[in-house]
Design a protein around this motif. Structure first.
Motif, PDB file in Angstrom:
ATOM      1  N   THR A  70      23.010   1.815  -0.297  1.00 26.07           N
ATOM      2  CA  THR A  70      23.906   2.456  -1.256  1.00 26.07           C
ATOM      3  C   THR A  70      25.267   1.758  -1.256  1.00 26.07           C
ATOM      4  OG1 THR A  70      22.752   4.558  -0.998  1.00 26.07           O
ATOM      5  CG2 THR A  70      24.982   4.651  -1.901  1.00 26.07           C
ATOM      6  N   ARG A  71      25.739   1.437  -0.067  1.00 29.09           N
ATOM      7  CA  ARG A  71      27.023   0.736   0.046  1.00 29.09           C
ATOM      8  C   ARG A  71      26.962  -0.618  -0.658  1.00 29.09           C
ATOM      9  NH1 ARG A  71      29.471  -1.348   5.592  1.00 29.09           N
ATOM     10  NH2 ARG A  71      31.408  -2.201   4.801  1.00 29.09           N
ATOM     11  N   ARG A  72      25.854  -1.335  -0.480  1.00 28.13           N
ATOM     12  CA  ARG A  72      25.694  -2.634  -1.149  1.00 28.13           C
ATOM     13  C   ARG A  72      25.683  -2.457  -2.671  1.00 28.13           C
ATOM     14  NH1 ARG A  72      22.910  -8.011  -0.438  1.00 28.13           N
ATOM     15  NH2 ARG A  72      22.038  -8.442  -2.505  1.00 28.13           N
ATOM     16  N   CYS A  73      24.968  -1.436  -3.151  1.00 29.51           N
ATOM     17  CA  CYS A  73      24.919  -1.186  -4.595  1.00 29.51           C
ATOM     18  C   CYS A  73      26.301  -0.851  -5.135  1.00 29.51           C
ATOM     19  CB  CYS A  73      23.930  -0.068  -4.918  1.00 29.51           C
ATOM     20  SG  CYS A  73      22.206  -0.541  -4.683  1.00 29.51           S
ATOM     21  N   GLU A  74      27.070  -0.072  -4.383  1.00 24.77           N
ATOM     22  CA  GLU A  74      28.424   0.262  -4.820  1.00 24.77           C
ATOM     23  C   GLU A  74      29.298  -0.981  -4.904  1.00 24.77           C
ATOM     24  OE1 GLU A  74      29.540   3.238  -1.899  1.00 24.77           O
ATOM     25  OE2 GLU A  74      29.297   4.807  -3.413  1.00 24.77           O
ATOM     26  N   ARG A  75      29.218  -1.827  -3.870  1.00 25.66           N
ATOM     27  CA  ARG A  75      30.080  -3.018  -3.827  1.00 25.66           C
ATOM     28  C   ARG A  75      29.632  -4.099  -4.799  1.00 25.66           C
ATOM     29  NH1 ARG A  75      31.624  -3.662   2.559  1.00 25.66           N
ATOM     30  NH2 ARG A  75      32.994  -1.848   2.578  1.00 25.66           N
ATOM     31  N   ARG A  76      28.332  -4.340  -4.856  1.00 25.81           N
ATOM     32  CA  ARG A  76      27.838  -5.443  -5.679  1.00 25.81           C
ATOM     33  C   ARG A  76      27.849  -5.108  -7.169  1.00 25.81           C
ATOM     34  NH1 ARG A  76      22.284  -8.934  -4.983  1.00 25.81           N
ATOM     35  NH2 ARG A  76      22.888 -10.503  -6.488  1.00 25.81           N
ATOM     36  N   TYR A  77      27.475  -3.864  -7.505  1.00 27.05           N
ATOM     37  CA  TYR A  77      27.315  -3.509  -8.913  1.00 27.05           C
ATOM     38  C   TYR A  77      28.375  -2.533  -9.426  1.00 27.05           C
ATOM     39  CZ  TYR A  77      22.722  -5.536  -8.023  1.00 27.05           C
ATOM     40  OH  TYR A  77      21.703  -6.378  -7.671  1.00 27.05           O
ATOM     41  N   GLY A  78      29.174  -1.971  -8.530  1.00 30.29           N
ATOM     42  CA  GLY A  78      30.191  -1.018  -8.938  1.00 30.29           C
ATOM     43  C   GLY A  78      29.653   0.373  -9.233  1.00 30.29           C
ATOM     44  N   TRP A  79      28.449   0.661  -8.737  1.00 29.90           N
ATOM     45  CA  TRP A  79      27.840   1.972  -8.968  1.00 29.90           C
ATOM     46  C   TRP A  79      28.331   2.963  -7.921  1.00 29.90           C
ATOM     47  CZ3 TRP A  79      22.417  -0.610  -8.589  1.00 29.90           C
ATOM     48  CH2 TRP A  79      22.168  -1.345  -9.748  1.00 29.90           C
ATOM     49  N   HIS A  80      28.670   4.169  -8.334  1.00 30.10           N
ATOM     50  CA  HIS A  80      28.899   5.240  -7.367  1.00 30.10           C
ATOM     51  C   HIS A  80      28.035   6.434  -7.758  1.00 30.10           C
ATOM     52  CE1 HIS A  80      30.407   7.897  -4.370  1.00 30.10           C
ATOM     53  NE2 HIS A  80      30.676   8.785  -5.307  1.00 30.10           N
ATOM     54  N   ASP A  81      27.034   6.645  -6.971  1.00 28.90           N
ATOM     55  CA  ASP A  81      26.116   7.773  -7.093  1.00 28.90           C
ATOM     56  C   ASP A  81      25.564   7.966  -8.509  1.00 28.90           C
ATOM     57  OD1 ASP A  81      24.529   9.765  -6.099  1.00 28.90           O
ATOM     58  OD2 ASP A  81      26.118  11.239  -5.882  1.00 28.90           O
ATOM     59  N   PRO A  82      25.030   6.892  -9.107  1.00 31.20           N
ATOM     60  CA  PRO A  82      24.320   7.126 -10.368  1.00 31.20           C
ATOM     61  C   PRO A  82      23.055   7.919 -10.073  1.00 31.20           C
ATOM     62  CG  PRO A  82      23.920   4.889  -9.625  1.00 31.20           C
ATOM     63  CD  PRO A  82      24.927   5.500  -8.667  1.00 31.20           C
ATOM     64  N   GLY A  83      22.554   8.624 -11.050  1.00 32.57           N
ATOM     65  CA  GLY A  83      21.360   9.442 -10.851  1.00 32.57           C
ATOM     66  C   GLY A  83      20.182   8.653 -10.330  1.00 32.57           C
ATOM     67  N   ALA A  84      20.147   7.360 -10.613  1.00 32.86           N
ATOM     68  CA  ALA A  84      19.016   6.530 -10.195  1.00 32.86           C
ATOM     69  C   ALA A  84      18.957   6.317  -8.690  1.00 32.86           C
ATOM     70  CB  ALA A  84      19.064   5.184 -10.911  1.00 32.86           C
ATOM     71  N   ILE A  85      20.075   6.469  -7.988  1.00 36.50           N
ATOM     72  CA  ILE A  85      20.044   6.328  -6.534  1.00 36.50           C
ATOM     73  C   ILE A  85      19.501   7.633  -5.962  1.00 36.50           C
ATOM     74  CG2 ILE A  85      21.440   6.094  -4.449  1.00 36.50           C
ATOM     75  CD1 ILE A  85      23.115   4.046  -5.911  1.00 36.50           C
ATOM     76  N   VAL A  86      18.295   7.535  -5.377  1.00 35.08           N
ATOM     77  CA  VAL A  86      17.602   8.736  -4.895  1.00 35.08           C
ATOM     78  C   VAL A  86      17.172   8.637  -3.434  1.00 35.08           C
ATOM     79  CG1 VAL A  86      16.825   9.469  -7.189  1.00 35.08           C
ATOM     80  CG2 VAL A  86      15.380   7.936  -5.817  1.00 35.08           C
ATOM     81  N   ILE A  87      17.622   7.626  -2.715  1.00 32.28           N
ATOM     82  CA  ILE A  87      17.276   7.561  -1.294  1.00 32.28           C
ATOM     83  C   ILE A  87      17.844   8.789  -0.577  1.00 32.28           C
ATOM     84  CG2 ILE A  87      19.279   6.165  -0.596  1.00 32.28           C
ATOM     85  CD1 ILE A  87      15.650   5.893   0.765  1.00 32.28           C
ATOM     86  N   ASP A  88      18.916   9.344  -1.106  1.00 32.80           N
ATOM     87  CA  ASP A  88      19.480  10.570  -0.549  1.00 32.80           C
ATOM     88  C   ASP A  88      18.540  11.758  -0.755  1.00 32.80           C
ATOM     89  OD1 ASP A  88      20.116  10.063  -3.263  1.00 32.80           O
ATOM     90  OD2 ASP A  88      21.800  11.464  -3.227  1.00 32.80           O
ATOM     91  N   GLU A  89      17.807  11.775  -1.870  1.00 31.16           N
ATOM     92  CA  GLU A  89      16.801  12.825  -2.085  1.00 31.16           C
ATOM     93  C   GLU A  89      15.664  12.690  -1.073  1.00 31.16           C
ATOM     94  OE1 GLU A  89      19.090  13.904  -5.445  1.00 31.16           O
ATOM     95  OE2 GLU A  89      18.493  11.896  -4.870  1.00 31.16           O
ATOM     96  N   PHE A  90      15.244  11.456  -0.813  1.00 31.62           N
ATOM     97  CA  PHE A  90      14.192  11.236   0.192  1.00 31.62           C
ATOM     98  C   PHE A  90      14.611  11.869   1.510  1.00 31.62           C
ATOM     99  CE2 PHE A  90      11.412   7.339  -0.981  1.00 31.62           C
ATOM    100  CZ  PHE A  90      11.442   7.630  -2.328  1.00 31.62           C
ATOM    101  N   THR A  91      15.780  11.475   1.995  1.00 31.24           N
ATOM    102  CA  THR A  91      16.194  11.926   3.330  1.00 31.24           C
ATOM    103  C   THR A  91      16.509  13.416   3.358  1.00 31.24           C
ATOM    104  OG1 THR A  91      18.474  11.183   2.919  1.00 31.24           O
ATOM    105  CG2 THR A  91      16.987   9.645   4.059  1.00 31.24           C
ATOM    106  N   GLY A  92      17.098  13.942   2.295  1.00 28.69           N
ATOM    107  CA  GLY A  92      17.368  15.380   2.262  1.00 28.69           C
ATOM    108  C   GLY A  92      16.084  16.192   2.307  1.00 28.69           C
ATOM    109  N   LEU A  93      15.091  15.769   1.530  1.00 30.30           N
ATOM    110  CA  LEU A  93      13.794  16.451   1.543  1.00 30.30           C
ATOM    111  C   LEU A  93      13.138  16.336   2.913  1.00 30.30           C
ATOM    112  CD1 LEU A  93      11.492  17.957   0.104  1.00 30.30           C
ATOM    113  CD2 LEU A  93      10.608  15.716  -0.571  1.00 30.30           C
ATOM    114  N   TRP A  94      13.212  15.156   3.510  1.00 26.44           N
ATOM    115  CA  TRP A  94      12.592  14.961   4.826  1.00 26.44           C
ATOM    116  C   TRP A  94      13.249  15.818   5.895  1.00 26.44           C
ATOM    117  CZ3 TRP A  94      12.145   8.891   4.734  1.00 26.44           C
ATOM    118  CH2 TRP A  94      11.231   8.522   3.749  1.00 26.44           C
ATOM    119  N   VAL A  95      14.555  16.050   5.772  1.00 23.21           N
ATOM    120  CA  VAL A  95      15.233  16.979   6.688  1.00 23.21           C
ATOM    121  C   VAL A  95      14.647  18.376   6.498  1.00 23.21           C
ATOM    122  CG1 VAL A  95      17.423  18.171   7.132  1.00 23.21           C
ATOM    123  CG2 VAL A  95      17.365  15.672   6.977  1.00 23.21           C
TER     124      VAL A  95
END
Length: 169
Positions: A70-95
């Motif tokens: 996510t940090r790389r995507c923010e720095r390289r592309y200038g994205w901050h939490d676009p809906g397409a970033i869902v690795i957070d959904e993976f980990t939240g669900l797994w918790v």
């Protein structure tokens, strides 16, 4: 380089591939739900058969990888939490599903509870969503939503264990 939201062409970048949940976050509508469904499938196939300790270690490892991606995507592309970033959904669900095996009823309940808390954003989920910057801000609100879901799911499990053990067979 700042530009629009992630696209399927961006999946060549391993960070984008991971951050978008192997592309599941690019599906419309409701990319968070699609990402959560993809996370559920991965949990069912890979994590559910494991011990709770191994599940937790994998969750921690994916949180770290997710933060880096996510940090790389923010720095390289200038994205901050676009809906397409869902690795957070993976980990939240797994918790939410930590400690549960491959039992459809509990998996579905965990998925629904996680989505409820992720969408409703009760405090401190809402605080983390609005106030925590960067990659941690992307990940933390979903980890907290997953924690709320885990508490409710574990409580329901223990109630079922005590009052209706036949439901757990």
């Amino acid at each position: 380089m700042s530009r629009g939201a992630p696209t399927f062409a961006d999946l060549r970048d391993p960070a984008v591939l991971l951050a978008t949940g192997f592309g599941s976050g690019l599906l419309k509508p409701a990319p968070g739900t699609w990402g959560s469904l993809a996370g559920l499938v991965i949990w069912w196939l890979l994590l559910a058969p494991l011990s709770p300790v191994k599940q937790a270690l994998i969750v921690v490892a994916v949180v770290v990888l997710g933060l880096l991606a996510t940090r790389r995507c923010e720095r390289r592309y200038g994205w901050h939490d676009p809906g397409a970033i869902v690795i957070d959904e993976f980990t939240g669900l797994w918790v939410a599903l930590l400690g549960f095996g491959p039992q459809a009823g509990w998996a579905i309940a965990g998925f629904l509870l996680f989505r409820l808390f992720d969408i409703a954003k009760p405090w401190p989920v809402s605080w983390a969503d609005r106030q925590v910057p960067g990659a941690w801000g992307v990940m933390l609100d979903d980890l907290l939503a997953g924690s709320y879901a885990a508490i409710v799911l574990q409580f329901a499990f223990w109630l079922a264990l005590f009052y209706a053990p036949a439901l757990l067979a």
